[in-house]
Design an enzyme around this catalytic site. Structure first.
Site, PDB file in Angstrom:
ATOM      1  N   SER A   3       1.008   0.985  -0.728  1.00 26.30           N
ATOM      2  CA  SER A   3       1.264  -0.697  -0.826  1.00 26.30           C
ATOM      3  C   SER A   3       2.494  -0.643  -2.454  1.00 26.30           C
ATOM      4  O   SER A   3       2.632   0.419  -3.104  1.00 26.30           O
ATOM      5  CB  SER A   3       0.655  -1.914  -1.088  1.00 26.30           C
ATOM      6  OG  SER A   3      -0.886  -1.414  -1.929  1.00 26.30           O
ATOM      7  N   LYS A   4       2.403  -1.088  -2.544  1.00 26.88           N
ATOM      8  CA  LYS A   4       3.621  -2.187  -3.832  1.00 26.88           C
ATOM      9  C   LYS A   4       3.007  -1.596  -4.555  1.00 26.88           C
ATOM     10  O   LYS A   4       3.269  -0.838  -5.813  1.00 26.88           O
ATOM     11  CB  LYS A   4       3.779  -3.538  -4.240  1.00 26.88           C
ATOM     12  CG  LYS A   4       4.947  -3.849  -2.917  1.00 26.88           C
ATOM     13  CD  LYS A   4       6.094  -3.767  -3.103  1.00 26.88           C
ATOM     14  CE  LYS A   4       7.064  -4.617  -2.594  1.00 26.88           C
ATOM     15  NZ  LYS A   4       7.174  -5.486  -1.712  1.00 26.88           N
ATOM     16  N   ARG A   5       1.798  -1.633  -4.908  1.00 32.63           N
ATOM     17  CA  ARG A   5       0.607  -0.872  -6.119  1.00 32.63           C
ATOM     18  C   ARG A   5       0.687   0.580  -6.432  1.00 32.63           C
ATOM     19  O   ARG A   5       0.367   0.694  -7.237  1.00 32.63           O
ATOM     20  CB  ARG A   5      -0.681  -0.984  -5.508  1.00 32.63           C
ATOM     21  CG  ARG A   5      -1.930  -1.520  -6.547  1.00 32.63           C
ATOM     22  CD  ARG A   5      -3.451  -2.130  -5.484  1.00 32.63           C
ATOM     23  NE  ARG A   5      -3.718  -1.247  -5.066  1.00 32.63           N
ATOM     24  CZ  ARG A   5      -4.236  -0.851  -4.675  1.00 32.63           C
ATOM     25  NH1 ARG A   5      -4.459   0.228  -5.601  1.00 32.63           N
ATOM     26  NH2 ARG A   5      -4.592  -0.199  -3.170  1.00 32.63           N
ATOM     27  N   HIS A   6       1.740   1.018  -5.294  1.00 32.41           N
ATOM     28  CA  HIS A   6       1.127   2.129  -5.102  1.00 32.41           C
ATOM     29  C   HIS A   6       3.458   3.288  -5.886  1.00 32.41           C
ATOM     30  O   HIS A   6       3.532   3.994  -6.156  1.00 32.41           O
ATOM     31  CB  HIS A   6       1.153   3.670  -3.431  1.00 32.41           C
ATOM     32  CG  HIS A   6      -0.465   3.311  -3.640  1.00 32.41           C
ATOM     33  ND1 HIS A   6      -0.362   2.364  -2.620  1.00 32.41           N
ATOM     34  CD2 HIS A   6      -1.277   3.674  -3.828  1.00 32.41           C
ATOM     35  CE1 HIS A   6      -1.447   2.071  -2.138  1.00 32.41           C
ATOM     36  NE2 HIS A   6      -2.142   3.650  -3.183  1.00 32.41           N
ATOM     37  N   GLY A   7       3.630   2.191  -5.795  1.00 29.92           N
ATOM     38  CA  GLY A   7       4.996   2.622  -6.708  1.00 29.92           C
ATOM     39  C   GLY A   7       5.438   1.747  -5.529  1.00 29.92           C
ATOM     40  O   GLY A   7       5.411   1.316  -4.322  1.00 29.92           O
TER      41      GLY A   7
END
Ligand code: GLU
Length: 461
Positions: A240-244
């Site tokens: 997800s966006k959390r990972h980049g």
């Protein structure tokens, strides 16, 4: 067996992301490996969630990756007739029925099932009513799902997965406003498009037995499915966006090559021995179902960056030069003849096109941008005088080659009994503004006599 036909069927409710691109790639590779065709179908029946911007972005991303549809792409929203024909056929076959239950009643049924700890399924009240709605009556059309038996998914990735039909709901095919639902259109389109095989995300696995039943009720054999495992981050949580960045275009903008991106996407769930670097042609040649891993694949930016580096290293310099051009600073003027040579000098120092473009600045900028620290440290008065002397010697060389440039350097340091570094570092600063650069003689050669002499003289005393 009929010719292999696969499809990639994105819903245009977002950009092309890593997971979607991988699904497209596996469908593409499988079809091309089998001498078949890969077709893109835009699932835009949900008009509220679909946007032209996303349709464009999906095509753009696919085309950047080289995963264009082998046939005119299909837009689901333009296929009402195909969907209607499927409804008519199901109706004739007695495979569906009208349901008049109000949303409130369905809510009740759901709540009751929940409190009793049962699966929340429609209780099939209308299944045997045998009634057709009058024009002013609200009703949905439901699939008459078999009440017993099993549906077996012979999955290309997960092997045999068996579903108990009793667990499957009589799902809605037409909403009360007359629009067809996801399951109906997917099945009708797959049949109409002659899809034989389909890779998709594993989140669709529970849809598969339902869609297979609808497909068979329509008198067709379902495609062979392959449900691809999730892509997770390094922490094993769903990517997800959390990972980049998760969109393909973000990686394009960060200077990843399309070929390297394809390579890395293929490795997210597929392997061929210990091989890591593949061209698209090789992937097509080698792709096989046996190489697909059924456990989640972890997206690893460091690994992706390494794969990109490997591709940059192997690509013909002229091709890499063409790819790096859009990344050069705005307004940079650089000769077509120089760029491939400069790229050749710098490619081993850059992991992405962005880094390569940064490294190319001394070749592309009209003015040297000096790092204060390097100037203070290396462009001392003595050094500036030395640089001036070098300029004089270089001016006199006959042929501008690495050998003649090196001889001029050597002549100067030997006459003064200096180490090469004592001269090379100030020259580097004069030519590039800093102390990071490829070999000094190569640098001078590629910059050319005119630019080299002008930059040396600009700092000389
Ligand atoms: N449109 C669906 C999605 O984007 C895919 C449907 C399918 O592959 O069957 O998730």
């Amino acid at each position: 067996m009929s010719k292999v036909r696969t499809r990639f069927a994105p819903s245009p409710s977002g950009f092309l992301h890593i997971g979607g691109a991988r699904t497209a790639l596996f469908n593409y590779l499988f079809a091309h490996n089998q001498g078949g065709r890969f077709v893109v179908r835009i699932e835009d029946t949900d008009r509220q969630r679909s946007a032209q911007e996303f349709v464009d972005a999906i095509f753009d991303g696919l085309s950047w990756l080289g995963l264009d549809s082998d046939e005119e792409p299909v837009f689901q929203s333009a296929r009402r007739e195909v969907h209607q024909r499927a409804i008519d056929r199901l109706t004739r076959a007695g495979a569906c029925y009208w349901c008049f239950c109000s949303p409130e009643r369905l809510d009740e049924v759901r709540k009751q099932a929940q409190t009793q700890g049962r699966k929340t399924m429609y209780d099939r009240t209308c299944r045997d009513l045998g009634k057709t709605p009058s024009p002013d009556e609200q009703a949905v059309l439901r699939f008459r799902s078999p009440l017993d038996g099993e549906t077996v998914v012979n999955d290309m990735v997960r092997g045999v997965v068996t579903f108990d039909n009793a667990e499957l709901d009589d799902l809605i095919l037409l909403r009360s406003d007359g629009t067809p639902t996801f399951h109906l259109v997917v099945v009708a389109d797959d049949i109409d498009m002659g899809i034989t095989h389909c890779f998709r995300g594993e989140d669709h696995l529970t849809n598969t037995p339902r869609q297979m039943l609808i497909c068979r009720a329509l008198g067709a054999e379902p495609p062979v499915y392959g449900h691809l495992p999730l892509i997770v981050g390094k922490d094993r949580a769903r990517l997800s966006k959390r990972h980049g960045a998760t969109s393909v275009s973000a990686y394009r903008d960060q200077g990843f090559l399309p070929g390297a991106t394809l390579n890395y996407l293929a490795r997210l769930g597929w392997s061929h021995g210990d091989d890591e670097i593949f061209t698209k042609e090789k992937l097509v040649e080698l792709f096989d179902v046996a190489g697909i891993n059924s456990s989640a694949a972890a997206f690893d930016l460091d690994k992706f960056t390494w794969v990109n580096f490997q591709h940059q290293k192997r690509m013909p310099a002229a091709q890499l030069a063409a790819l790096v051009r859009p990344f050069l600073d705005h307004g940079a003027v650089v000769d077509d003849a120089i760029l491939p040579e400069a790229v050749e000098l710098l490619r081993e120092r850059a992991h992405t096109l962005v880094e390569l473009a940064e490294g190319l600045r001394p070749f592309t900028a009209s003015k040297v941008v000096f790092e204060e620290k390097s100037v203070a440290k290396f462009l001392t008065d003595d050094a500036r005088a030395l640089v001036g002397e070098l300029a004089g010697l270089l001016d006199g060389v006959d042929r501008w080659s690495e050998e003649s440039i090196e001889s001029a350097f050597r002549e100067l340091i030997e006459s003064k009994n200096l180490k090469l570094g004592t001269l090379a570092q100030p020259v580097r600063v004069a030519l590039t503004g800093g102390t990071q650069s490829p070999g000094i003689f190569e640098l001078c050669r590629v910059l050319g006599r005119g630019t080299t002499l002008a930059r040396l003289r600009a700092v000389a005393r």
